[in-house]
Design a protein around this motif. Structure first.
Motif, PDB file in Angstrom:
ATOM      1  N   PRO A 488      -1.798   3.803  -6.978  1.00 50.40           N
ATOM      2  CA  PRO A 488      -2.191   4.351  -5.668  1.00 50.40           C
ATOM      3  C   PRO A 488      -2.281   3.293  -4.576  1.00 50.40           C
ATOM      4  CG  PRO A 488      -3.983   4.553  -7.267  1.00 50.40           C
ATOM      5  CD  PRO A 488      -2.804   4.057  -8.002  1.00 50.40           C
ATOM      6  N   ILE A 489      -2.707   2.088  -4.949  1.00 53.20           N
ATOM      7  CA  ILE A 489      -2.810   1.017  -3.941  1.00 53.20           C
ATOM      8  C   ILE A 489      -1.405   0.666  -3.455  1.00 53.20           C
ATOM      9  CG2 ILE A 489      -3.545  -1.366  -3.512  1.00 53.20           C
ATOM     10  CD1 ILE A 489      -5.620  -1.010  -5.733  1.00 53.20           C
ATOM     11  N   ARG A 491       1.296   2.455  -3.574  1.00 53.78           N
ATOM     12  CA  ARG A 491       1.922   3.558  -2.844  1.00 53.78           C
ATOM     13  C   ARG A 491       1.409   3.633  -1.401  1.00 53.78           C
ATOM     14  NH1 ARG A 491       1.027   9.778  -3.817  1.00 53.78           N
ATOM     15  NH2 ARG A 491      -0.927   9.004  -3.073  1.00 53.78           N
ATOM     16  N   GLN A 492       0.093   3.432  -1.248  1.00 54.86           N
ATOM     17  CA  GLN A 492      -0.471   3.512   0.102  1.00 54.86           C
ATOM     18  C   GLN A 492      -0.078   2.310   0.954  1.00 54.86           C
ATOM     19  OE1 GLN A 492      -4.616   4.998   0.279  1.00 54.86           O
ATOM     20  NE2 GLN A 492      -4.259   5.718  -1.794  1.00 54.86           N
ATOM     21  N   LEU A 493       0.056   1.148   0.299  1.00 54.18           N
ATOM     22  CA  LEU A 493       0.512  -0.035   1.041  1.00 54.18           C
ATOM     23  C   LEU A 493       1.936   0.179   1.545  1.00 54.18           C
ATOM     24  CD1 LEU A 493      -0.851  -3.093  -0.970  1.00 54.18           C
ATOM     25  CD2 LEU A 493      -1.284  -2.554   1.424  1.00 54.18           C
ATOM     26  N   GLU A 495       3.321   3.044   2.121  1.00 55.83           N
ATOM     27  CA  GLU A 495       3.239   4.058   3.183  1.00 55.83           C
ATOM     28  C   GLU A 495       2.844   3.411   4.508  1.00 55.83           C
ATOM     29  OE1 GLU A 495       0.436   7.706   3.307  1.00 55.83           O
ATOM     30  OE2 GLU A 495       1.587   7.810   1.444  1.00 55.83           O
ATOM     31  N   LYS A 496       1.893   2.476   4.410  1.00 57.18           N
ATOM     32  CA  LYS A 496       1.399   1.793   5.606  1.00 57.18           C
ATOM     33  C   LYS A 496       2.510   0.940   6.221  1.00 57.18           C
ATOM     34  CE  LYS A 496      -1.505  -1.783   7.231  1.00 57.18           C
ATOM     35  NZ  LYS A 496      -1.627  -3.195   6.915  1.00 57.18           N
TER      36      LYS A 496
END
Lengths: 502, 183
Positions: A488-489, A491-493, A495-496
Motif C-alpha cells: 500500500p505504501i 502504491r500510494q507513493l 499515485e502521488k
C-alpha cells in the motif's frame, strides 16, 4: 457425519429457553448499537461483556456473537431511511440503498438488505462449519515459528488495512505491544515497566485498554463535538415496511450475491480488515465486475446486496482464525476471545479435540442468530429506529457507567477505574491526532502471544531468527506480511508521483 | 514553522517517551542465562522500531515539511467515499471536553467514599447537564432510576460487588441493598 451430529446437538443446546433468550437479547442489542450513531458495534460488544461474567460459557458467547452478527445489519435501516449510517460498515448503503429509498422504494431497499444479510449469514455459517475443523487440524502442525509468523502477518495487516495513516497505525500497534509487556514477565519473572506501582505489577488487562480507548475515548470525542446528535434528526413516524424481492429478481443477482459472500469471508479472515473493509471492497468489486457496475450509485439492488452480504459474511471469516488459532483479527473478535479466556477456555487448534460440541453449538447459535436477526429486522424496524430520538448526552452518560462497571467487575479493583480513565483520555488523544485505536488494542491482545512464540522460537532454535525463513509456511506468511506492509505504501507513493507529474 | 512543529509534536512526545522507556528497559533485573535473550529484548526491540517510525515522522513533518502520508486501506476507502467530510465541519467544545474529563476523574476519586449509588446519581446528572441536555425532569429521573437499576442488575443479578462507600454514605447503600434483598 460427526460434524452433523455435533451440529444437531448444538441446535438442541441453543434451543434451551435461557440460551434462546440470551440470543434474542444479543440480537436486539446488536441492532440497537448499530442504529445509534454514538455507539459502535465494538463498543456495544465491550459494554455487554460484564454481563457475561457470571454466565456459563455458551450463553456468554451466544450473547456476544449475536451482537456481532446483528450489528452488521441494524445500521442499514437508518442508512437507507434517513441517510444516517450507524456504523462505517453502512456507508456504502448510502449510495444505492438511500438513493433507492429516495426514488420511492424504501421498502424494496430494506427487502434487499434483509435478503443480503440472510444470504450472507447463511453462507458464512456453511463456510464456518465446513472449513473450521480442517483449518484447526492444519494449525495443529504449526510450531512457534509458524505461530510467530502468523501473528506478525496479523499485526502487519492491521496496520496496512485499518484506518489512519500507516505510520500512525504502526505507532499505535507498538504502543499496544509495549503496554502488553507491563508487569511481571512470564518466562523470567522479571518486573517490566511497573515503576513500583502495585497494580502495574499485575500487568494491564487488555479489557481495560479496550473499554477505556473504545468506550470512554469515543464518549470524550463526541463530547468535544458537543454531542451533535440531539435526538431530533429523524422523522421516525413515517411508514416503514419491508418488501421482499421476488425469486426471479433474486436469481438474476446470484453472481453479485456469491461474489460478495466470498469477498466477505476472505476479508473477514484477514486480521484487521473486518466488516467495514469487506463492505467497501465488495461494493468496489461490484462496480468493477458487476453487469451493471457503471450504474452503481443510481439506486440499484446490486449496490445494496454487495456491501450488506459481504459485511454479514465477514463475521464468519473473522470467527475462523479466532476459533481455530486463538487469533482475533478485529475488535469484536478480540472481546469474544476475552469472554472465552474469562471462562477458562483457550480457543486454538485443539478446540475441536477438547471442545468440539461446544464449537458446533456456537455455529448453531449463529445460524439461529442470522434467522432471528432477519425476523426481528422485518418486524421491529420502526421501534429500532426510534432509538435515534434518544438524546446523545443521556446515552453517553450511561455508556460511561457501563464502561466503569465493566472495568471494575473484571477484578473488583478500584485502581482499574483509574486505568480506564487514563486509556479513555489516550483514546480521545488518538482520535484527535488521527492514530487508529484498533492496532493498539490488537497489540495489547496479541503482544503476549507474539512474545511467547518469539521467545520459544529463539530458545528452541539457538537464537537463530532466520529459522522463520527456513520453513515453508512461516517463510510464506512472513513474505505476505512484508507485502501487506510495503504494497500500500508503494502504491500510494506511485499515485502521488503520478499526480504531481500531471 | 509553527504548523510543522504542531504536526510533529505527537511524534516528538512518543519519541521522548520511547527513549526514556528504553533506558528503563536497560535496568530490568533478571537472572541472565548465557546464550539466551532476556526479558528486556522484546520491549527494547519494540522501542527501537517505535523510535525509528517516530524519527521518520519527525524528519518528514518538521524538517522536510512533507504532508503526504500513506493511508491504511480503510482510511483510503472512507476518504474516497467522501462521506467523512462533514465530520470536520462540526464545532469544537474544548471546555465541555475538559469538564467531562474532570467530572469523570472526580467520579473515580470519590466513588470509594460516596459509594456507587450516590456517586453515580451525581455523575449521571452532572454529565447530562454538562452535555447540554436541559430536560431536568428526564435528568433527575434517569439519574436516580439509572443508578438504582444499575445497582440492582449488577449486585442482585450479575453479582458484582460495587463500592458501598464509607460512613455516613455507606448507610444509604446498605439500606438500598436490604430493600433489594441483597445479602
Amino acid at each position: 457425519m460427526e460434524a452433523l451430529v455435533h451440529l444437531g446437538n448444538g441446535f438442541l443446546q441453543v434451543l434451551q429457553p435461557m440460551n434462546l433468550l440470551v440470543l434474542f437479547i444479543g440480537l436486539v442489542l446488536g441492532m440497537l448499537v448499530a442504529v445509534l450513531p454514538g455507539l459502535t458495534l465494538v463498543m456495544g460488544v465491550v459494554l455487554a461483556l460484564p454481563f457475561t461474567y457470571t454466565m456459563e460459557l455458551l450463553p456468554a458467547i451466544i450473547l456476544l456473537t449475536a451482537m456481532y452478527v446483528s450489528g452488521t445489519y441494524g445500521g442499514a435501516f437508518t442508512a437507507i431511511l434517513f441517510r444516517i449510517p450507524g456504523e462505517p460498515i453502512d456507508v456504502p448503503l448510502l449510495w444505492d440503498g438511500y438513493t433507492m429509498a429516495r426514488k420511492g422504494q424504501p421498502a424494496k431497499a430494506l427487502g434487499w438488505t434483509l435478503f443480503s444479510a440472510l444470504g450472507g449469514g447463511l453462507v458464512m455459517i456453511m463456510v464456518m462449519v465446513l472449513a473450521s475443523a480442517p483449518v484447526a487440524k492444519f494449525a495443529l502442525t504449526f510450531s512457534s515459528p509458524e505461530y510467530f509468523a502468523i501473528i506478525i502477518f496479523g499485526l502487519a495487516s492491521v496496520v496496512s488495512l485499518g484506518g489512519g495513516s500507516i505510520t500512525n497505525a504502526a505507532i499505535s500497534l507498538m504502543l499496544g505491544l509495549l503496554i502488553a509487556t507491563v508487569g511481571v514477565d512470564s518466562i523470567y519473572g522479571a518486573e517490566r515497566f511497573a515503576f513500583g506501582v502495585p497494580f502495574l505489577q499485575d500487568g494491564i488487562e487488555y479489557l481495560l485498554v479496550m473499554v477505556g480507548a473504545y468506550g470512554l475515548g469515543e464518549v470524550f470525542t463526541r463530547m468535544e463535538k458537543g454531542f451533535a446528535g440531539d435526538g431530533t434528526v429523524a422523522d421516525t413516524d413515517r411508514r416503514i415496511n419491508t418488501e421482499f424481492p421476488t425469486l426471479a429478481e433474486m436469481l438474476k443477482l446470484k453472481m453479485t450475491f456469491m461474489r460478495s459472500s466470498l469477498i466477505g469471508i476472505i476479508v473477514g479472515i484477514i486480521p484487521g480488515a473486518g466488516a467495514t473493509v469487506a463492505s467497501f471492497v465488495a461494493y468496489g468489486a461490484e462496480g468493477q465486475y458487476g453487469k451493471r457496475g457503471k450504474e452503481l450509485g443510481s439506486g440499484i439492488a446490486e449496490g445494496i446486496i454487495a456491501p450488506q452480504t459481504a459485511a454479514t459474511s465477514s463475521v464468519g471469516g473473522a470467527m475462523i482464525p479466532l476459533l481455530t488459532m486463538g487469533i482475533p483479527g478485529s475488535g469484536a473478535t478480540a472481546i469474544i476471545l476475552g469472554a472465552f479466556l474469562l471462562h477458562g477456555m483457550q480457543p486454538g487448534p485443539q478446540v475441536f479435540v477438547t471442545s468440539g460440541p461446544f464449537v458446533y453449538a456456537v455455529f448453531a447459535s449463529m445460524f439461529l442468530g442470522v434467522i432471528g436477526m432477519c425476523i426481528i429486522g422485518y418486524f421491529a424496524i420502526k421501534p429500532l429506529v426510534k432509538v435515534l430520538e434518544l438524546p446523545e448526552a443521556v446515552v453517553s452518560a450511561f455508556v460511561v457507567m457501563f464502561c466503569f462497571i465493566g472495568a471494575f467487575a473484571a477484578r473488583n479493583n478500584l485502581s482499574d477505574l483509574y486505568v480506564i480513565t487514563a486509556f479513555g483520555i489516550l483514546g480521545y488523544l488518538f482520535e484527535k491526532f488521527k492514530f487508529p485505536i484498533a492496532p493498539m488494542v490488537l497489540g495489547v491482545i496479541l503482544g503476549p502471544l507474539a512474545e511467547s512464540s518469539f521467545m520459544t522460537m529463539m530458545v528452541s532454535h539457538g537464537n537463530d531468527w532466520t529459522v522463520l525463513m527456513g520453513r515453508p509456511i512461516s517463510a510464506t506468511v512472513m513474505v505476505l506480511a512484508v507485502v501487506a506492509l510495503v504494497y500500500p505504501i508503494q502504491r500510494q507513493l506511485r499515485e502521488k508521483t503520478r499526480r504531481s507529474g500531471t | 514553522m509553527l504548523n510543522r512543529l504542531l504536526r510533529a509534536s505527537p511524534y516528538i512526545v512518543v519519541q521522548l517517551a520511547a527513549m526514556y522507556l528504553y533506558q528503563v528497559a536497560g535496568r530490568i533485573d533478571f537472572p541472565a542465562a548465557p546464550g539466551r535473550i532476556g526479558p528486556d529484548f522484546w520491549p527494547k526491540s519494540i522501542l527501537v522500531l517505535l523510535g525509528l517510525v517516530c524519527v521518520y515522522e519527525i524528519i518528514k513533518n518538521l524538517l522536510i515539511g512533507e504532508t503526504f502520508t500513506a493511508a491504511g486501506l480503510l482510511e483510503k476507502l472512507m476518504k474516497d467515499s467522501g462521506e467523512v467530510e462533514g465530520e470536520e465541519k462540526l464545532p469544537s467544545y474544548p471546555l465541555l471536553l475538559g469538564g467531562g474529563i474532570v467530572l469523570t476523574i472526580i467520579y473515580v476519586v470519590t466513588i470509594s467514599s460516596l459509594g456507587f449509588f450516590l456517586a453515580t446519581i451525581a455523575y449521571l446528572a452532572l454529565f447530562m447537564a454538562l452535555g447540554r441536555y436541559r430536560n431536568w425532569t428526564v435528568i433527575a429521573a434517569s439519574s436516580v432510576l439509572g443508578a438504582l437499576g444499575l445497582m440492582f442488575i449488577f449486585m442482585k443479578v450479575v453479582y458484582v460487588s460495587l463500592p458501598l462507600g464509607v460512613e455516613p454514605f455507606s448507610a444509604v447503600s446498605l439500606w438500598l441493598l436490604r430493600v433489594m434483598g441483597v445479602h
